[in-house]
Structures are given as C-alpha cells and as structure tokens.
Design a protein around this motif. Structure first.
Motif, short mmCIF file in Angstrom:
data_model
loop_
_atom_site.label_atom_id
_atom_site.label_comp_id
_atom_site.label_asym_id
_atom_site.label_seq_id
_atom_site.Cartn_x
_atom_site.Cartn_y
_atom_site.Cartn_z
N LYS A 36 -75.67 153.60 73.52
CA LYS A 36 -75.31 154.59 74.55
C LYS A 36 -74.33 154.03 75.58
N THR A 37 -74.03 152.76 75.52
CA THR A 37 -73.14 152.14 76.50
C THR A 37 -71.79 152.85 76.62
N PRO A 38 -71.10 153.18 75.51
CA PRO A 38 -69.82 153.90 75.65
C PRO A 38 -69.99 155.28 76.31
N VAL A 39 -71.10 155.92 76.06
CA VAL A 39 -71.36 157.22 76.69
C VAL A 39 -71.55 157.04 78.19
N ASP A 40 -72.30 156.01 78.56
CA ASP A 40 -72.52 155.74 79.98
C ASP A 40 -71.22 155.38 80.69
N THR A 41 -70.37 154.63 80.01
CA THR A 41 -69.07 154.28 80.59
C THR A 41 -68.21 155.52 80.78
N CYS A 138 -56.44 166.37 90.82
CA CYS A 138 -57.74 166.70 90.22
C CYS A 138 -57.57 167.45 88.89
N LEU A 139 -56.43 168.12 88.73
CA LEU A 139 -56.21 168.92 87.53
C LEU A 139 -55.97 168.08 86.29
N TYR A 140 -55.45 166.90 86.48
CA TYR A 140 -55.05 166.08 85.34
C TYR A 140 -56.11 165.04 85.02
N GLY A 141 -56.12 164.66 83.81
CA GLY A 141 -57.07 163.64 83.38
C GLY A 141 -57.86 164.14 82.18
N THR A 142 -58.37 163.18 81.46
CA THR A 142 -59.09 163.51 80.24
C THR A 142 -60.53 163.03 80.28
N ALA A 143 -61.03 162.76 81.47
CA ALA A 143 -62.38 162.19 81.59
C ALA A 143 -63.44 163.11 80.98
N ALA A 144 -63.33 164.41 81.21
CA ALA A 144 -64.34 165.34 80.67
C ALA A 144 -64.28 165.37 79.15
N GLN A 145 -63.08 165.43 78.59
CA GLN A 145 -62.94 165.45 77.14
C GLN A 145 -63.42 164.13 76.53
N ASN A 146 -63.07 163.02 77.17
CA ASN A 146 -63.50 161.71 76.66
C ASN A 146 -65.02 161.58 76.69
N TYR A 147 -65.62 162.03 77.79
CA TYR A 147 -67.08 161.96 77.88
C TYR A 147 -67.74 162.81 76.80
N ASN A 148 -67.29 164.05 76.65
CA ASN A 148 -67.89 164.94 75.66
C ASN A 148 -67.71 164.42 74.24
N GLN A 152 -70.92 163.56 72.07
CA GLN A 152 -71.12 164.27 70.80
C GLN A 152 -71.23 163.28 69.64
N HIS A 153 -70.40 162.27 69.65
CA HIS A 153 -70.46 161.24 68.60
C HIS A 153 -71.83 160.55 68.63
N TYR A 154 -72.28 160.20 69.81
CA TYR A 154 -73.60 159.56 69.97
C TYR A 154 -74.71 160.48 69.46
N ARG A 167 -85.85 158.41 69.69
CA ARG A 167 -86.29 159.58 70.46
C ARG A 167 -87.79 159.56 70.68
N LEU A 168 -88.55 159.03 69.72
CA LEU A 168 -89.99 158.92 69.88
C LEU A 168 -90.36 157.96 71.01
N THR A 169 -89.47 157.02 71.30
CA THR A 169 -89.73 156.06 72.37
C THR A 169 -89.14 156.51 73.71
N GLY A 170 -88.56 157.69 73.74
CA GLY A 170 -88.06 158.21 75.01
C GLY A 170 -86.55 158.20 75.16
N VAL A 171 -85.82 157.68 74.20
CA VAL A 171 -84.36 157.71 74.28
C VAL A 171 -83.91 159.15 74.06
N LYS A 172 -83.09 159.64 74.97
CA LYS A 172 -82.66 161.03 74.90
C LYS A 172 -81.22 161.13 74.41
N GLN A 173 -80.92 162.28 73.84
CA GLN A 173 -79.55 162.55 73.46
C GLN A 173 -78.74 162.74 74.75
N ALA A 174 -77.43 162.57 74.66
CA ALA A 174 -76.57 162.70 75.81
C ALA A 174 -76.27 164.18 76.07
N ALA A 175 -76.35 164.56 77.33
CA ALA A 175 -76.00 165.94 77.72
C ALA A 175 -74.50 166.08 77.69
N LEU A 176 -74.03 167.25 77.30
CA LEU A 176 -72.59 167.52 77.29
C LEU A 176 -72.18 168.10 78.64
#
Length: 180
Positions: A36-41, A138-148, A152-154, A167-176
């Motif tokens: 999940k490290t790339p998702v957190d980044t 604020c209009l420019y940038g790809t942070a939202a697309q990169n995060y999603n 999604q890949h994760y 998931r049984l141990t409490g690891v959750k999927q990433a929210a979009l």
C-alpha cells in the motif's frame, strides 16, 4: 522400558495447522501493508493539492469577508466549497474542482467590480492577480488521477488469496477519490 509422554499426534498436528495459519495471516498483513506504500504516497500528494485548494478558499473568504456579508450567495457558495474540501480530506469525497473554480471566479469577479475593493490597492491586487493565479494553479495537476490509478491497481491486486487473508487481518482496500 519407560514410555515417553508427549503430545498426541492429532494435537501436535492441530497446533502446527494453527501456527501455519497465523504465519500466513501475519505474512499477508505485512505484505499488503507494504504493497500500500505507493497508494499512501499518492494520497499524500493528493492531500497537498486539496490543502492548496483549502488555503485558496480561506484566502478568498478572508478578502470577501471584508467587503460582503456572509449571507451573500457568492460568499456562502465558497464557504460550502471550503466545508466540502475540509470534510473530503478524510472521506475523499468533495466538491469538484470545476465547481470550486466556478465559485471562486464568480466571487473574484464580484469583488473586483466593487469600488471599495478597487480603492484598496492591497485587496485589489489580491482579487485581480494573486487569488486568480492561485485558483488557476489549483486547476492543474494529476494528483487525483494518479491516486485513483494507484488505489484501483492496489484494490484489483487485492482480489487474491493473499489479499483475502490480509483483509481478514484488518487491511482495507483503498478508497477512491471522487469529486461531486
């Protein structure tokens, strides 16, 4: 000859199975937490862009508060945008960038047309130069697309046996991230 006492083979086998299951669960948890490290980044980068929007909204409201009532529709719209963005830092759901930009531009236009703003060189500079530039940035940038994309890949990869164990141990999927 004296007989050695020990665990019954069935009990020993059961303990071994329990230990193996625990090892699998712990390994899955550790592995997927690391995955999940790339998702957190990407989320951190996204939150930086959201924070920039929030700061821009605060600055807009600070200047607008000097010249208009908080009941004014343009002021109230920006206040609602700000509230949405602040809540969105936690739940990843907030006002769209387009709506924020539209509300900000309408507020800036109304402020720059006011004679009292035009007579204050500092505030006129804010509403005619600095704040419009901040809104545009604020209009420019790809942070939202990169995060999603990272989230999604994760999440897709988590649809595996080890993902199930994690998931049984409490690891959750990433929210979009969603904009409304």
């Amino acid at each position: 000859m004296q007989e050695k006492k020990g665990l019954h083979p069935a009990i020993a086998c059961a303990i071994m199975v329990v230990m193996l299951c625990c090892a699998l669960l712990m390994g899955a948890n550790k592995g997927w937490t690391k995955e999940k490290t790339p998702v957190d980044t990407a989320r951190s980068e996204l939150m930086e862009t959201v924070q920039a929007r929030i700061e821009t909204a605060y600055n807009l409201l600070t200047v607008a508060g000097r010249y208009m009532s908080r009941d004014d529709a343009l002021y109230a719209a920006m206040q609602q945008d700000l509230t949405s963005m602040e809540k969105g830092k936690e739940n990843l759901r907030m006002i769209s960038m387009e709506q924020f930009s539209s509300d900000a531009k309408a507020l800036l236009s109304a402020l720059s047309a006011r004679p009292e703003v035009q007579s204050d060189s500092r505030d006129f500079m804010y509403v005619s130069q600095m704040l419009p530039q901040a809104v545009e940035q604020c209009l420019y940038g790809t942070a939202a697309q990169n995060y999603n994309a990272a989230a999604q890949h994760y999440n897709d990869r988590m649809n595996s046996f080890s993902g199930l164990l994690a998931r049984l141990t409490g690891v959750k999927q990433a929210a979009l991230f969603t904009e409304e």
